[in-house]
Design an enzyme around this catalytic site. Structure first.
Site, PDB file in Angstrom:
ATOM      1  N   GLY A  58     -19.083 -37.933 -18.699  1.00 55.17           N
ATOM      2  CA  GLY A  58     -18.079 -37.579 -17.695  1.00 55.17           C
ATOM      3  C   GLY A  58     -17.289 -38.794 -17.249  1.00 55.17           C
ATOM      4  CB  ILE A  97     -13.491 -32.532 -16.906  1.00 53.10           C
ATOM      5  CG1 ILE A  97     -14.449 -33.578 -17.489  1.00 53.10           C
ATOM      6  CG2 ILE A  97     -13.738 -32.252 -15.453  1.00 53.10           C
ATOM      7  CD1 ILE A  97     -14.333 -34.956 -16.845  1.00 53.10           C
ATOM      8  CE1 TYR A  98     -20.087 -27.027 -19.340  1.00 46.78           C
ATOM      9  CE2 TYR A  98     -19.844 -27.598 -21.645  1.00 46.78           C
ATOM     10  CZ  TYR A  98     -20.575 -27.018 -20.625  1.00 46.78           C
ATOM     11  OH  TYR A  98     -21.786 -26.432 -20.896  1.00 46.78           O
ATOM     12  CB  VAL A  99     -20.484 -33.327 -19.485  1.00 40.68           C
ATOM     13  CG1 VAL A  99     -21.573 -34.059 -20.261  1.00 40.68           C
ATOM     14  CG2 VAL A  99     -19.324 -34.267 -19.168  1.00 40.68           C
ATOM     15  CE1 TYR A 131     -14.979 -35.173 -11.892  1.00 43.15           C
ATOM     16  CE2 TYR A 131     -15.436 -33.322 -10.467  1.00 43.15           C
ATOM     17  CZ  TYR A 131     -15.213 -33.834 -11.718  1.00 43.15           C
ATOM     18  OH  TYR A 131     -15.213 -33.007 -12.811  1.00 43.15           O
ATOM     19  CG  ASN A 160     -19.139 -28.608 -10.011  1.00 42.84           C
ATOM     20  OD1 ASN A 160     -20.073 -29.354 -10.276  1.00 42.84           O
ATOM     21  ND2 ASN A 160     -18.265 -28.216 -10.912  1.00 42.84           N
ATOM     22  N   GLY A 203     -25.356 -37.005 -17.296  1.00 43.64           N
ATOM     23  CA  GLY A 203     -26.066 -38.194 -16.868  1.00 43.64           C
ATOM     24  C   GLY A 203     -26.055 -39.304 -17.906  1.00 43.64           C
TER      25      GLY A 203
END
Length: 171
Positions: free
Chosen positions: A105, A93-95, A138, A132, A101
């Site tokens: 995500g 998963i990558y933003v 999360y 991270n 913000g």
């Protein structure tokens, strides 16, 4: 972490073969963020075969804001023996930093949770590097770190060596 504008409308969409260059770009950006760029050996042809081939092994979705790609997620099904149900494993998963913000995500995680619920999954799992800052994100979503489990990996070389080894290994 950037604090992008809040409450932007995030659209999550499935991918097709035309998205392969974008997926590859996001994979490389994720690897760069994780300081693992030297481990990326995937090619666009690998992605085509693995995501859209005769037997797809994973699924990918793209998050967009105002039609611009803002992030992605790759996931696949696993099976949780103790639960007796399939699960979903989030492989990546990558933003994009410009959209962090902004709810991208969270939208990706909710989308995946919706798929898990719809498909009767008992778990959603993923791994995060210990440094991270996304770990706080999360945990805010309700995820709990698994401190009792150690992740092991055999790479392609290790797989070949295991297949070709004699039965002389002991535990």
């Amino acid at each position: 972490m950037n604090n992008g504008p809040k409450d932007l409308e995030v659209n999550i969409r499935s991918t097709d073969e035309t998205d392969i260059p974008l997926i590859m770009r996001f994979i490389k950006e994720l690897a760069d963020f994780e300081k693992l760029s030297d481990t990326v050996v995937a090619t666009e042809e690998d992605l085509k075969r693995s995501l859209f081939g005769e037997r797809p092994y994973a699924e990918a979705v793209i998050a967009e804001i105002d039609g611009s790609p803002a992030g992605f997620m790759i996931f696949f099904h696993n099976f949780t023996a103790y639960v007796g149900k399939p699960g979903i494993y989030i492989e990546g998963i990558y933003v994009d930093p410009a959209y962090r913000g902004s709810g991208v995500g969270e939208a990706l995680m909710k989308y995946c949770a919706g798929i898990a619920k719809e498909r009767g999954c008992g778990t959603m799992n993923w791994c995060v590097l210990d440094w991270n800052p996304a770990r706080k994100f999360y945990e805010r979503l309700g995820a709990k770190p698994e401190s009792d489990w150690v992740v092991y990996t055999l790479d392609e070389k290790g797989i070949s060596e295991l297949v070709e080894s004699k039965n002389d290994r002991t535990t």
